[in-house]
Design a protein around this motif. Structure first.
Motif, PDB file in Angstrom:
ATOM      1  N   ILE A  27       0.864  -1.181   0.000  1.00  0.00           N
ATOM      2  CA  ILE A  27       0.000   0.000   0.000  1.00  0.00           C
ATOM      3  C   ILE A  27       0.901   1.232   0.000  1.00  0.00           C
ATOM      4  O   ILE A  27       1.712   1.416   0.910  1.00  0.00           O
ATOM      5  N   ALA A  28       0.787   2.063  -1.027  1.00  0.00           N
ATOM      6  CA  ALA A  28       1.581   3.290  -1.098  1.00  0.00           C
ATOM      7  C   ALA A  28       0.881   4.378  -0.289  1.00  0.00           C
ATOM      8  O   ALA A  28      -0.244   4.773  -0.615  1.00  0.00           O
ATOM      9  N   VAL A  29       1.530   4.836   0.767  1.00  0.00           N
ATOM     10  CA  VAL A  29       0.929   5.834   1.652  1.00  0.00           C
ATOM     11  C   VAL A  29       1.221   7.221   1.089  1.00  0.00           C
ATOM     12  O   VAL A  29       2.357   7.694   1.101  1.00  0.00           O
ATOM     13  N   THR A  30       0.174   7.859   0.607  1.00  0.00           N
ATOM     14  CA  THR A  30       0.313   9.098  -0.161  1.00  0.00           C
ATOM     15  C   THR A  30       0.075  10.362   0.662  1.00  0.00           C
ATOM     16  O   THR A  30       0.096  11.464   0.119  1.00  0.00           O
ATOM     17  N   LYS A  31      -0.137  10.227   1.947  1.00  0.00           N
ATOM     18  CA  LYS A  31      -0.418  11.400   2.783  1.00  0.00           C
ATOM     19  C   LYS A  31       0.731  12.405   2.710  1.00  0.00           C
ATOM     20  O   LYS A  31       1.910  12.017   2.709  1.00  0.00           O
TER      21      LYS A  31
END
Length: 229
Positions: A27-31
């Motif tokens: 899961i790429a955490v884009t925050k």
């Protein structure tokens, strides 16, 4: 090839090595990262995560065409007054941590005509700043949802381990989470209860070795965050 693309390819290779034949979802955490940065990653990942509703929604609007086949995860602490927007905009809510929040999610999911996939957030850390439910509370939330929430599907557990300079020190926390996850799988006999989401940029390989089948990685993909933006 962009730096972000190269980072993702490298991370996937490291995941494969740590997983030793098991299937692990990245899961790429884009925050905190811009829509342009996120767009660079979308050709290489199937799942992204955000932790603040107010930051995520403008980004989703900009990227609406690019996100059609992307699974969106909510991983931040979710307040009840934001539950409706989370239900309407996210495929998986990873931070269900109370029965009251479950009631709100279930109500809004019913109104939206959807089954909301959720993970129960388990607290294994000693840090006061970390959210999540105790092992006892996790079981109560799970049982409540199974018995009372027709519009929630509990898909597993999420946890955030404490930070250590030496990533090996985090191993006992992941072991604890996996033991709870495994026991729940055996006791509950629930075919939907399959996900153990744990491990981030600094410790995901240890998390995978200890049983994680979903990892949430941001800085190793996109670079260091600037929280002052």
């Amino acid at each position: 090839m962009s730096t972000i693309a190269r980072n993702i390819i490298d991370i996937k290779e490291r995941i494969l090595k740590a997983a030793n034949g098991t299937d692990v979802k990245l899961i790429a955490v884009t925050k905190t990262f811009s829509a342009d940065c996120v767009k660079e990653a979308l050709s290489y990942v199937t799942d992204i995560a955000e932790s603040k509703i107010q930051e995520a929604l403008p980004k989703f609007e900009i990227l609406s065409d690019s996100l059609k086949n992307i699974n969106k995860h909510f991983i931040g602490h979710l307040q009840s007054n934001k539950a409706k927007k989370a239900v309407l905009n996210f495929d998986l809510i990873q931070s269900l941590d109370s029965i009251n929040l479950a009631k709100d999610i279930n109500r809004h999911a019913g109104e939206a005509g959807k089954i909301q996939n959720c993970l129960i957030e388990l607290k294994v850390s000693f840090e006061e700043s970390k959210f999540g439910a105790s092992e006892e509370a996790v079981l109560k939330i799970y049982d409540y949802c199974r018995q009372n929430c027709q519009n929630i599907s509990i898909n597993g557990l999420m946890t955030i381990a404490p930070y250590f300079e030496d990533k090996q020190q985090v191993r006992p926390y992941f072991k604890k989470a996996y033991k709870i996850f495994e026991n729940m799988q055996k006791i509950k006999n629930d075919g939907n209860f399959k996900i153990l989401s744990m491990g981030m940029s600094g410790d995901f390989e240890v998390a995978i070795q200890e049983g994680a089948n979903m990892v949430r990685i941001g800085t190793a993909v996109f670079g260091e965050r600037n929280y002052d933006k």
